[in-house]
Design a protein around this motif. Structure first.
Motif, short mmCIF file in Angstrom:
data_model
loop_
_atom_site.label_atom_id
_atom_site.label_comp_id
_atom_site.label_asym_id
_atom_site.label_seq_id
_atom_site.Cartn_x
_atom_site.Cartn_y
_atom_site.Cartn_z
N THR A 15 0.82 -1.22 0.00
CA THR A 15 0.00 0.00 0.00
C THR A 15 0.85 1.27 0.00
O THR A 15 0.31 2.36 0.08
N GLY A 16 2.16 1.13 -0.06
CA GLY A 16 3.02 2.30 -0.22
C GLY A 16 3.62 2.84 1.06
O GLY A 16 4.02 4.01 1.10
N LYS A 17 3.74 2.04 2.10
CA LYS A 17 4.27 2.54 3.38
C LYS A 17 5.65 3.19 3.20
O LYS A 17 5.85 4.33 3.60
N THR A 18 6.56 2.47 2.58
CA THR A 18 7.92 2.98 2.40
C THR A 18 7.92 4.18 1.46
O THR A 18 8.64 5.17 1.71
N THR A 19 7.12 4.11 0.41
CA THR A 19 7.03 5.23 -0.54
C THR A 19 6.58 6.50 0.18
O THR A 19 7.15 7.58 -0.03
N TYR A 20 5.56 6.40 1.03
CA TYR A 20 5.09 7.57 1.76
C TYR A 20 6.14 8.08 2.73
O TYR A 20 6.31 9.29 2.89
N GLY A 21 6.84 7.16 3.38
CA GLY A 21 7.93 7.59 4.26
C GLY A 21 8.99 8.36 3.49
O GLY A 21 9.46 9.41 3.94
N ASN A 22 9.35 7.85 2.32
CA ASN A 22 10.34 8.53 1.47
C ASN A 22 9.83 9.90 1.02
O ASN A 22 10.58 10.87 0.97
N ASP A 23 8.53 9.96 0.67
CA ASP A 23 7.95 11.24 0.25
C ASP A 23 7.95 12.26 1.38
O ASP A 23 8.25 13.44 1.16
N LEU A 24 7.63 11.83 2.59
CA LEU A 24 7.67 12.76 3.73
C LEU A 24 9.09 13.26 3.97
O LEU A 24 9.30 14.42 4.31
N LEU A 100 -2.97 -6.62 -3.70
CA LEU A 100 -2.42 -7.92 -4.13
C LEU A 100 -1.78 -7.80 -5.51
O LEU A 100 -0.68 -8.31 -5.74
N ARG A 101 -2.46 -7.13 -6.44
CA ARG A 101 -1.89 -6.96 -7.79
C ARG A 101 -0.56 -6.21 -7.72
O ARG A 101 0.42 -6.59 -8.39
N LYS A 102 -0.50 -5.17 -6.91
CA LYS A 102 0.77 -4.43 -6.75
C LYS A 102 1.84 -5.31 -6.13
O LYS A 102 3.01 -5.27 -6.51
N PHE A 103 1.45 -6.10 -5.14
CA PHE A 103 2.38 -7.00 -4.46
C PHE A 103 2.97 -8.00 -5.46
O PHE A 103 4.19 -8.24 -5.48
N ILE A 104 2.13 -8.57 -6.30
CA ILE A 104 2.59 -9.54 -7.29
C ILE A 104 3.51 -8.87 -8.31
O ILE A 104 4.57 -9.40 -8.66
N ARG A 105 3.13 -7.68 -8.78
CA ARG A 105 3.98 -6.95 -9.74
C ARG A 105 5.35 -6.64 -9.15
O ARG A 105 6.36 -6.67 -9.83
N ARG A 106 5.36 -6.30 -7.88
CA ARG A 106 6.63 -5.98 -7.21
C ARG A 106 7.57 -7.19 -7.23
O ARG A 106 8.76 -7.04 -7.45
N GLY A 107 7.03 -8.37 -6.99
CA GLY A 107 7.78 -9.61 -7.14
C GLY A 107 8.98 -9.80 -6.22
O GLY A 107 9.89 -10.54 -6.56
N THR A 108 8.97 -9.19 -5.06
CA THR A 108 10.14 -9.31 -4.17
C THR A 108 10.07 -10.50 -3.24
O THR A 108 11.10 -10.99 -2.79
N VAL A 109 8.85 -10.95 -2.92
CA VAL A 109 8.66 -12.13 -2.07
C VAL A 109 7.51 -12.95 -2.64
O VAL A 109 6.68 -12.44 -3.39
N PRO A 110 7.42 -14.23 -2.27
CA PRO A 110 6.35 -15.07 -2.81
C PRO A 110 4.96 -14.55 -2.45
O PRO A 110 4.74 -13.97 -1.38
N GLU A 111 4.00 -14.78 -3.34
CA GLU A 111 2.62 -14.32 -3.16
C GLU A 111 2.01 -14.82 -1.86
O GLU A 111 1.21 -14.11 -1.23
N ILE A 112 2.38 -16.01 -1.44
CA ILE A 112 1.82 -16.58 -0.21
C ILE A 112 2.08 -15.66 0.99
O ILE A 112 1.29 -15.64 1.94
N PRO A 179 -11.79 -9.24 3.71
CA PRO A 179 -10.47 -9.65 3.25
C PRO A 179 -10.55 -10.58 2.05
O PRO A 179 -11.60 -11.10 1.72
N LEU A 180 -9.41 -10.79 1.41
CA LEU A 180 -9.35 -11.67 0.24
C LEU A 180 -9.62 -13.12 0.60
O LEU A 180 -10.10 -13.88 -0.22
N VAL A 181 -9.30 -13.53 1.82
CA VAL A 181 -9.55 -14.90 2.23
C VAL A 181 -11.02 -14.98 2.61
O VAL A 181 -11.45 -14.41 3.61
N PRO A 182 -11.85 -15.68 1.80
CA PRO A 182 -13.31 -15.65 2.01
C PRO A 182 -13.78 -16.10 3.38
O PRO A 182 -14.79 -15.64 3.86
N SER A 183 -13.05 -17.00 4.03
CA SER A 183 -13.51 -17.50 5.32
C SER A 183 -13.31 -16.49 6.44
O SER A 183 -13.81 -16.67 7.53
#
Length: 192
Positions: A15-24, A100-112, A179-183
């Protein structure tokens, strides 16, 4: 006299935590401390109070960013110590499929890892524990490349030494999105 500004930005992955920190840091001269680094986490967890006081001695305006594990009690205690030390708790959450889409595009750690963190957030009720201000940075009006409106307004208001008014900033306590996990479903409202 300018008011000290202290923020801890946490939230769901991508969600951009580090990006916002850098922007501040770049736009408003905050000292940005990315707690994600192993050496920093270790220093913090050894003695949270001393770590936070050291940060406050070196800079007047501080933003810390951290996607902490809400099942790790020492991390939760450290987050609560930030709050006790005057840091405003900011939680970035919102459009979870977009995150989730951003997380997958970033590709730094497994989706799980995304699903695991989302599960931890839900089962621990961490949002109810830390009672942050919840911001959705993933809207069509506000991309994650811009500072959330709340942070901009908070900086401007505190720069003028006026306490922020919740209604003026539109800080109603939004309900968590399903959340994404339906249960995992929740009807909790997030407090600020």
């Amino acid at each position: 006299m300018a008011t000290t500004k202290l923020f801890l930005i946490a939230g769901i992955p991508a969600t951009g935590k580090t990006t916002y920190g850098n922007d501040l840091a770049a736009q408003f001269r905050f000292a940005h401390h990315d707690i994600e680094h192993a050496a920093t986490i270790n220093r913090l967890l050894i003695n949270p109070m001393a770590f936070i006081e050291e940060l406050k001695q070196h800079s007047k305006h501080i933003v810390a960013t951290w996607g902490f594990n809400p099942e790790h009690q020492a991390s939760v205690s450290a987050v609560l110590e930030f709050k006790k030390s005057g840091f405003r708790m900011i939680w970035l959450d919102g459009n979870r499929p977009a995150a989730l889409r951003k997380f997958i595009r970033r590709g730094t750690v497994p989706e799980i890892c995304f699903y695991l963190q989302m599960y931890r957030i839900e089962v621990t009720g961490i949002i109810d524990t830390i009672k942050p201000i919840v911001i959705n940075p993933l809207t069509h009006k506000n991309s994650s490349s811009q500072l959330p409106l709340f942070l901009k307004k908070s900086i401007n208001l505190t720069r003028n030494a006026r306490p922020p008014a919740k209604q003026a900033l539109g800080l109603r306590a939004p309900a968590l999105l399903t959340p994404l996990v339906p249960s995992l479903k929740t009807d909790r409202a997030v407090g600020s």
